[in-house]
Design a protein around this motif. Structure first.
Motif, PDB file in Angstrom:
ATOM      1  N   VAL A  38       0.846  -1.195   0.000  1.00 57.47           N
ATOM      2  CA  VAL A  38       0.000   0.000   0.000  1.00 57.47           C
ATOM      3  C   VAL A  38       0.883   1.247   0.000  1.00 57.47           C
ATOM      4  CG1 VAL A  38      -2.043  -0.999   1.086  1.00 57.47           C
ATOM      5  CG2 VAL A  38      -0.185  -0.146   2.524  1.00 57.47           C
ATOM      6  N   SER A  39       0.402   2.286  -0.627  1.00 60.83           N
ATOM      7  CA  SER A  39       1.175   3.526  -0.711  1.00 60.83           C
ATOM      8  C   SER A  39       1.200   4.276   0.622  1.00 60.83           C
ATOM      9  CB  SER A  39       0.613   4.434  -1.809  1.00 60.83           C
ATOM     10  OG  SER A  39      -0.753   4.743  -1.563  1.00 60.83           O
ATOM     11  N   ASP A  40       0.275   3.918   1.534  1.00 61.89           N
ATOM     12  CA  ASP A  40       0.235   4.490   2.880  1.00 61.89           C
ATOM     13  C   ASP A  40      -0.621   3.564   3.730  1.00 61.89           C
ATOM     14  OD1 ASP A  40       0.213   6.002   5.175  1.00 61.89           O
ATOM     15  OD2 ASP A  40      -0.732   7.764   4.295  1.00 61.89           O
ATOM     16  N   TYR A  41      -0.139   3.203   4.918  1.00 60.77           N
ATOM     17  CA  TYR A  41      -0.925   2.359   5.817  1.00 60.77           C
ATOM     18  C   TYR A  41      -1.720   3.271   6.745  1.00 60.77           C
ATOM     19  CZ  TYR A  41      -1.828  -0.723   9.854  1.00 60.77           C
ATOM     20  OH  TYR A  41      -2.415  -1.402  10.896  1.00 60.77           O
ATOM     21  N   ALA A  42      -3.004   3.460   6.433  1.00 59.25           N
ATOM     22  CA  ALA A  42      -3.885   4.310   7.236  1.00 59.25           C
ATOM     23  C   ALA A  42      -4.792   3.420   8.074  1.00 59.25           C
ATOM     24  CB  ALA A  42      -4.710   5.225   6.350  1.00 59.25           C
ATOM     25  N   ILE A  46      -5.774   7.243  10.195  1.00 56.21           N
ATOM     26  CA  ILE A  46      -4.515   7.881  10.569  1.00 56.21           C
ATOM     27  C   ILE A  46      -3.339   7.079  10.016  1.00 56.21           C
ATOM     28  CG2 ILE A  46      -3.066   8.654  12.481  1.00 56.21           C
ATOM     29  CD1 ILE A  46      -5.579   8.944  14.153  1.00 56.21           C
ATOM     30  N   SER A  47      -2.406   7.752   9.365  1.00 57.85           N
ATOM     31  CA  SER A  47      -1.244   7.083   8.784  1.00 57.85           C
ATOM     32  C   SER A  47      -0.367   6.463   9.873  1.00 57.85           C
ATOM     33  CB  SER A  47      -0.410   8.068   7.958  1.00 57.85           C
ATOM     34  OG  SER A  47       0.762   7.432   7.465  1.00 57.85           O
ATOM     35  N   GLN A  48      -0.006   5.208   9.664  1.00 58.21           N
ATOM     36  CA  GLN A  48       0.889   4.490  10.583  1.00 58.21           C
ATOM     37  C   GLN A  48       2.311   4.407  10.048  1.00 58.21           C
ATOM     38  OE1 GLN A  48      -0.897   3.023  13.607  1.00 58.21           O
ATOM     39  NE2 GLN A  48      -2.027   4.702  12.660  1.00 58.21           N
ATOM     40  N   THR A  49       2.546   5.021   8.889  1.00 57.15           N
ATOM     41  CA  THR A  49       3.863   4.913   8.247  1.00 57.15           C
ATOM     42  C   THR A  49       4.441   6.283   7.903  1.00 57.15           C
ATOM     43  OG1 THR A  49       2.681   4.604   6.148  1.00 57.15           O
ATOM     44  CG2 THR A  49       3.470   2.619   7.268  1.00 57.15           C
ATOM     45  N   ASP A  50       3.959   7.327   8.587  1.00 57.79           N
ATOM     46  CA  ASP A  50       4.412   8.689   8.300  1.00 57.79           C
ATOM     47  C   ASP A  50       4.195   9.015   6.830  1.00 57.79           C
ATOM     48  OD1 ASP A  50       5.391  11.171   8.945  1.00 57.79           O
ATOM     49  OD2 ASP A  50       7.502  10.602   8.737  1.00 57.79           O
ATOM     50  N   SER A  74       2.474  -5.708   9.365  1.00 56.56           N
ATOM     51  CA  SER A  74       2.697  -4.576   8.472  1.00 56.56           C
ATOM     52  C   SER A  74       3.917  -3.794   8.930  1.00 56.56           C
ATOM     53  CB  SER A  74       1.481  -3.654   8.463  1.00 56.56           C
ATOM     54  OG  SER A  74       1.717  -2.500   7.662  1.00 56.56           O
ATOM     55  N   SER A  75       4.607  -3.211   7.984  1.00 61.90           N
ATOM     56  CA  SER A  75       5.649  -2.254   8.347  1.00 61.90           C
ATOM     57  C   SER A  75       4.969  -0.979   8.828  1.00 61.90           C
ATOM     58  CB  SER A  75       6.558  -1.958   7.142  1.00 61.90           C
ATOM     59  OG  SER A  75       5.785  -1.499   6.035  1.00 61.90           O
ATOM     60  N   VAL A  76       5.563  -0.310   9.826  1.00 63.85           N
ATOM     61  CA  VAL A  76       5.049   0.942  10.363  1.00 63.85           C
ATOM     62  C   VAL A  76       6.217   1.895  10.573  1.00 63.85           C
ATOM     63  CG1 VAL A  76       3.051  -0.115  11.498  1.00 63.85           C
ATOM     64  CG2 VAL A  76       5.203   0.119  12.758  1.00 63.85           C
ATOM     65  N   ASP A  77       5.911   3.143  10.823  1.00 66.57           N
ATOM     66  CA  ASP A  77       6.947   4.138  11.106  1.00 66.57           C
ATOM     67  C   ASP A  77       6.391   5.137  12.112  1.00 66.57           C
ATOM     68  OD1 ASP A  77       8.926   6.027  11.221  1.00 66.57           O
ATOM     69  OD2 ASP A  77       9.004   6.417   9.068  1.00 66.57           O
ATOM     70  N   GLY A  82       9.439   2.378  16.406  1.00 67.81           N
ATOM     71  CA  GLY A  82       8.906   1.094  15.969  1.00 67.81           C
ATOM     72  C   GLY A  82       8.787   1.007  14.465  1.00 67.81           C
ATOM     73  N   THR A  83       9.028  -0.194  13.931  1.00 68.50           N
ATOM     74  CA  THR A  83       8.968  -0.406  12.485  1.00 68.50           C
ATOM     75  C   THR A  83       8.085  -1.581  12.090  1.00 68.50           C
ATOM     76  OG1 THR A  83      10.952  -1.813  12.599  1.00 68.50           O
ATOM     77  CG2 THR A  83      11.287   0.538  12.152  1.00 68.50           C
ATOM     78  N   LEU A  84       7.493  -2.283  13.074  1.00 75.96           N
ATOM     79  CA  LEU A  84       6.708  -3.479  12.764  1.00 75.96           C
ATOM     80  C   LEU A  84       5.457  -3.556  13.628  1.00 75.96           C
ATOM     81  CD1 LEU A  84       6.395  -6.295  11.382  1.00 75.96           C
ATOM     82  CD2 LEU A  84       7.736  -7.235  13.290  1.00 75.96           C
ATOM     83  N   GLU A  85       4.345  -3.884  12.992  1.00 74.59           N
ATOM     84  CA  GLU A  85       3.110  -4.238  13.695  1.00 74.59           C
ATOM     85  C   GLU A  85       2.821  -5.700  13.414  1.00 74.59           C
ATOM     86  OE1 GLU A  85      -1.733  -3.439  13.487  1.00 74.59           O
ATOM     87  OE2 GLU A  85      -0.361  -1.866  12.777  1.00 74.59           O
ATOM     88  N   LEU A  86       2.520  -6.469  14.461  1.00 72.24           N
ATOM     89  CA  LEU A  86       2.234  -7.887  14.317  1.00 72.24           C
ATOM     90  C   LEU A  86       1.011  -8.223  15.171  1.00 72.24           C
ATOM     91  CD1 LEU A  86       3.184 -10.523  12.998  1.00 72.24           C
ATOM     92  CD2 LEU A  86       4.568 -10.950  15.036  1.00 72.24           C
TER      93      LEU A  86
END
Length: 227
Positions: A38-42, A46-50, A74-77, A82-86
């Motif tokens: 995805v181009s942005d994880y919302a 709310i964006s979870q990847t900046d 998912s990758s997050v930022d 933090g960089t990972l959601e599981l």
């Protein structure tokens, strides 16, 4: 989260695991999954990847009874936090009457490499669908960042435009009981199709939060492959 609440959630989840395992041992189990870009994880608007792209994937084991166990990541930022959601889900889904279906369960949101307190939390969820209309509710007694009691009430409607194109509408109210000023509305519409076995989606997502870059309206492109 108080000790009693922790024990209560742990008891429910342990019981659910035991029931799921017992059911799946005596029934055929179907395995399915997907990989998505995805181009942005919302998440809930709310964006979870900046506002950056994310790579996501999930795996589900489902029994004939409707019980299922899912893992999703998912990758997050979070700005270096933090960089990972599981996430892990234990639930049941199935038909409850003609044209009616339901989905209920318990979910653990996990952020393995995020160190600040309250980053991991539990959520109970449930939804009822009538044909293409879905109404749902999620509840956490100690939501992300130790923000306390949280409710998410949402509605969705799926519209088939043609054999290959679908349009999904979504609206949800995020309610923080301990701090009503943090409550907000999120909404969106998603156009989806499939080309040569690849899922494609284009979504418009927004919230009513003011002066928040990560909460502003955005268009999100998704490419996925199911197996």
């Amino acid at each position: 989260m108080t000790l009693m609440k922790k024990l209560s959630v742990a008891t429910y989840s342990s019981l659910f695991v035991a029931l799921s395992a017992a059911s799946m041992q005596t029934q055929a189990v179907e395995v399915s999954g997907d990989v998505t870009f995805v181009s942005d994880y919302a998440f809930r608007g709310i964006s979870q990847t900046d506002e950056a792209p994310a790579l996501q994937g999930g795996l589900t084991l489902a029994a004939e009874s409707g019980l299922y166990v899912s893992v999703w990541g998912s990758s997050v930022d979070f700005g270096g936090q933090g960089t990972l959601e599981l996430d892990v889900m234990l639930g049941w889904s199935g038909d409850i009457a003609e044209d009616w279906s339901a989905d209920v369960g318990i979910m653990r949101y996990g952020y393995p490499n995020t160190e600040f307190e309250g980053s991991n939390f539990w959520e109970l969820y449930g939804s009822v669908s009538y044909k293409d209309l879905t109404l749902g509710l999620a509840y956490s007694d100690d939501y992300y960042g130790n923000t306390g009691n949280y409710y998410y009430v949402y509605a969705g409607y799926s519209l088939a435009l043609s054999e290959n194109f679908g349009l999904d509408f979504h609206i949800g109210q995020n309610e923080y009981s301990d701090d009503s000023s943090a409550s907000y509305l999120d909404y969106g519409v998603t156009l989806s199709t499939e080309v040569l076995g690849i899922g494609l989606s284009l979504a418009y997502i927004d919230t009513d939060i003011k002066e928040c870059t990560l909460c502003d309206s955005r268009v999100v492109l998704g490419v996925s492959k199911s197996f």
